[in-house]
Write a protein that holds these residues in place. Structure first.
Motif, PDB file in Angstrom:
ATOM      1  N   ARG A  34       0.803  -1.197  -0.057  1.00  0.00           N
ATOM      2  CA  ARG A  34      -0.073  -0.057  -0.002  1.00  0.00           C
ATOM      3  C   ARG A  34       0.724   1.202  -0.185  1.00  0.00           C
ATOM      4  NH1 ARG A  34      -5.235  -0.337   1.864  1.00  0.00           N
ATOM      5  NH2 ARG A  34      -6.229  -2.582   1.548  1.00  0.00           N
ATOM      6  N   THR A  76      -0.409  -4.389   3.393  1.00  0.00           N
ATOM      7  CA  THR A  76      -0.951  -3.317   3.637  1.00  0.00           C
ATOM      8  C   THR A  76       0.474  -2.405   3.998  1.00  0.00           C
ATOM      9  OG1 THR A  76      -1.098  -3.666   5.965  1.00  0.00           O
ATOM     10  CG2 THR A  76      -2.888  -4.188   4.609  1.00  0.00           C
ATOM     11  N   SER A 137      -4.199   0.340  10.533  1.00  0.00           N
ATOM     12  CA  SER A 137      -4.637  -0.712   9.732  1.00  0.00           C
ATOM     13  C   SER A 137      -4.966  -1.988  10.528  1.00  0.00           C
ATOM     14  CB  SER A 137      -3.483  -1.027   8.740  1.00  0.00           C
ATOM     15  OG  SER A 137      -2.168  -1.276   9.334  1.00  0.00           O
ATOM     16  N   ILE A 140      -7.013  -4.869   8.618  1.00  0.00           N
ATOM     17  CA  ILE A 140      -6.645  -5.331   7.393  1.00  0.00           C
ATOM     18  C   ILE A 140      -5.093  -5.786   7.459  1.00  0.00           C
ATOM     19  CG2 ILE A 140      -8.095  -4.126   5.874  1.00  0.00           C
ATOM     20  CD1 ILE A 140      -5.962  -2.081   5.536  1.00  0.00           C
ATOM     21  N   CYS A 141      -4.402  -5.586   8.562  1.00  0.00           N
ATOM     22  CA  CYS A 141      -3.145  -6.120   8.518  1.00  0.00           C
ATOM     23  C   CYS A 141      -2.731  -7.502   9.318  1.00  0.00           C
ATOM     24  CB  CYS A 141      -2.037  -5.009   8.851  1.00  0.00           C
ATOM     25  SG  CYS A 141      -2.328  -4.371  10.636  1.00  0.00           S
ATOM     26  N   ARG A 323      -8.019   7.003  12.217  1.00  0.00           N
ATOM     27  CA  ARG A 323      -7.829   5.759  11.851  1.00  0.00           C
ATOM     28  C   ARG A 323      -8.223   5.834  10.013  1.00  0.00           C
ATOM     29  NH1 ARG A 323      -6.530   2.071  15.102  1.00  0.00           N
ATOM     30  NH2 ARG A 323      -7.472   1.613  17.051  1.00  0.00           N
ATOM     31  N   PRO A 327      -6.390   6.423   4.563  1.00  0.00           N
ATOM     32  CA  PRO A 327      -7.390   6.195   3.445  1.00  0.00           C
ATOM     33  C   PRO A 327      -7.969   7.504   2.702  1.00  0.00           C
ATOM     34  CG  PRO A 327      -7.801   4.561   5.251  1.00  0.00           C
ATOM     35  CD  PRO A 327      -6.740   5.724   5.776  1.00  0.00           C
TER      36      PRO A 327
END
Ligand SMILES: Cc1cc2nc3c(=O)[nH]c(=O)nc-3n(C[C@H](O)[C@H](O)[C@H](O)COP(=O)(O)OP(=O)(O)OC[C@H]3O[C@@H](n4cnc5c(N)ncnc54)[C@H](O)[C@@H]3O)c2cc1C
Length: 456
Positions: A34, A76, A137, A140-141, A323, A327
């Motif tokens: 990412r 990620t 993350s 997702i990590c 957080r 993004p």
């Protein structure tokens, strides 16, 4: 002597492993993380490991055929560490995703590497416990990736980074042997600390296949503060005032005005109209409310407005602003995420220095920071079709590094060197240190097949 089939070592390895893919789309996906870094090519294939035996088999074959292996968790990473190119084979451990046991008395969890960070916390929570390293993350990590990057997060202000929460590891070495490091006790000093060495080694020394994690009792109460400031300098001064007041927030996050506006645009919130910079602080434990009061007194002289809450739902909304910061910026363009660390008392100087770099170079730099540990994420945002590895974005990264060094700081607080920060590593650690690090790498991986060109 090994005779290679047509297609070379990678083809031979892929032909011999149990679960592989050479699908062009999957290879393209596995070539990047990412960070926005795009390598010149795509890997020859992917090996999906479902067990320790699968990892051992892949690495034995990699040694036999001299194939560069790129370990991959959830992809990620923000330094290009799990990026892979032609001639590489990606070893994807995301399917090794079971929590093997939780011991609520010892406050430990044994997990496979592909378990997501948030899943550990969800499972620990059922026993009144939590796992402290919480990257933004978290959902997702993977734990394997967290170990390999020594990941940090918001709660690290009080509870430390991944290295402070990993007691023991099992890792498969480049030749397929299984190494166990650390121990299941809180204390222990037998021999050199290979556990600490593996943590943060960016997949260059071994492939983590199991981790014993330290869990902690969930604080009974938290108290949250959201403070808005006229500018970044005032917020940075307030953060320094909190540290000087000797309170220990579990969370202390800084967000600048540009990032707040991006978060608002993505989430439909209204932070940016309340100020041009934001501090989010959370105290926890029995003394949470008391600490909150000391903290609020410390920042009042600098703030435009301060919101205090001990309502969990409202606190979660405020934490979501932080957080979602990365993004939200990624919607604006390609983002190069800096990760410098400075002594905490120099946070305000670092923020001012970043503004100066942005004004002088014309490069857009947004800033978020783990203010309690002096870890800033200056985010360079360029057009979606512009490069982050050359030109102005690269030059800005270099300038940020030199700013951090001038202030007595470091090139990377938690994302790692990967491929993106190789140019400045020697300047920070020094020639002798780097020489010893290459000797350590050679002792673990004499053929240099584990994630070559990354980390050191
Ligand atoms: C929106 C967003 C927010 C983020 N916020 C944070 C944050 O707050 N703090 C933070 O520290 N990071 C953050 N990150 C970066 C990233 O999530 C972390 O670096 C994370 O630890 C990477 O985990 P992963 O499973 O995705 O690893 P990958 O990207 O798959 O790999 C990262 C590195 O670890 C190696 N690796 C992966 N698995 C293994 C294994 N089992 N054994 C050996 N080596 C392995 C890879 O080779 C690579 O070098 C963020 C990323 C995003 C996209």
């Amino acid at each position: 002597m090994t005779t290679l089939p047509a297609g070379g070592g990678a083809a031979a390895l892929l032909a011999a492993c149990r679960l592989v893919s050479t699908d062009p789309e999957e290879r393209a996906r596995a070539s990047v993380d990412r960070s926005g870094y795009v390598p010149g090519g795509v890997p020859d294939g992917i090996v999906y490991a479902e067990s320790v035996d699968d990892v051992v088999e892949a690495l034995r074959l990699a040694t036999r055929y001299r194939v560069p292996i790129v370990p991959r968790g959830a992809g990620t990473g923000l330094a290009g560490g799990s990026s892979a190119t032609a001639g590489n084979v990606v070893l994807d451990v995301s399917r090794m995703n079971r929590i093997l046991s939780i011991d609520p008395v010892e406050q430990q969890a044994v997990v496979q590497p592909g378990v997501l960070n948030a899943e550990v916390n969800a499972a620990a929570s059922r026993h009144g416990l939590f796992y402290a390293p919480d990257p933004a993350s978290t959902a997702i990590c993977s734990i394997g990736g967290n170990v390999a990057t020594n990941a940090g997060g918001m709660w690290c202000a009080k509870y430390g980074v991944t290295r402070e929460s990993v007691l023991s590891l099992q890792a498969v070495l480049a030749d397929g042997r299984i190494l166990t490091t650390g121990r299941n006790t809180i204390k222990g000093v037998s021999g050199y600390d290979l556990n600490a060495l593996l943590i943060g080694s960016e997949g260059t020394l071994g492939v983590v296949v199991e981790a014993t994690l330290r869990l902690r009792p969930k604080p009974l109460r938290t108290a949250t503060v959201a403070a808005y400031f006229a500018d970044a300098a005032a917020a940075a001064q307030a953060a320094s005032a909190i540290i000087a007041a000797r309170v220990q927030p579990a969370i202390l996050e800084f967000i600048d005005g540009g990032t707040l506006a991006a978060v608002d645009a993505m989430m439909g919130t209204g932070h940016a109209i309340r100020g041009n910079a934001f501090l989010l602080a959370q105290t926890d434990g029995y003394g949470a409310l008391l600490e909150q009061q000391v903290l609020v007194e410390a920042i009042t002289p600098f703030a435009l407005s301060i919101e205090q809450t001990d309502d969990d739902a409202r606190a979660a909304e405020l934490v979501a602003a932080r957080r979602n910061a990365i993004p939200a910026l990624q919607l604006l363009g390609r983002v190069s995420i800096g990760d410098i660390g400075v002594p905490r008392k120099r946070l305000a100087e670092a923020v001012a220095g970043l503004a100066e770099i942005s004004a002088r170079t014309g490069v857009k730099i947004f800033v978020i920071a783990h203010a309690a540990d002096g870890n800033l994420h200056p985010m360079v945002v360029v057009g979606h079709d512009e490069s982050i590895t050359e030109g102005p974005a690269k030059a800005a990264l270099g300038e940020m590094f030199h700013l951090a060094r001038r202030l007595g700081g470091t090139l990377t607080g938690e994302h790692g060197i990967g491929v993106l920060k190789q140019d400045w590593l020697k300047e920070e650690v020094g020639g002798l240190s780097l020489e010893l690090q290459h000797k350590i790498k050679a002792a673990f991986d004499p053929l240099g097949i584990l994630n070559p060109g990354k980390g050191i």
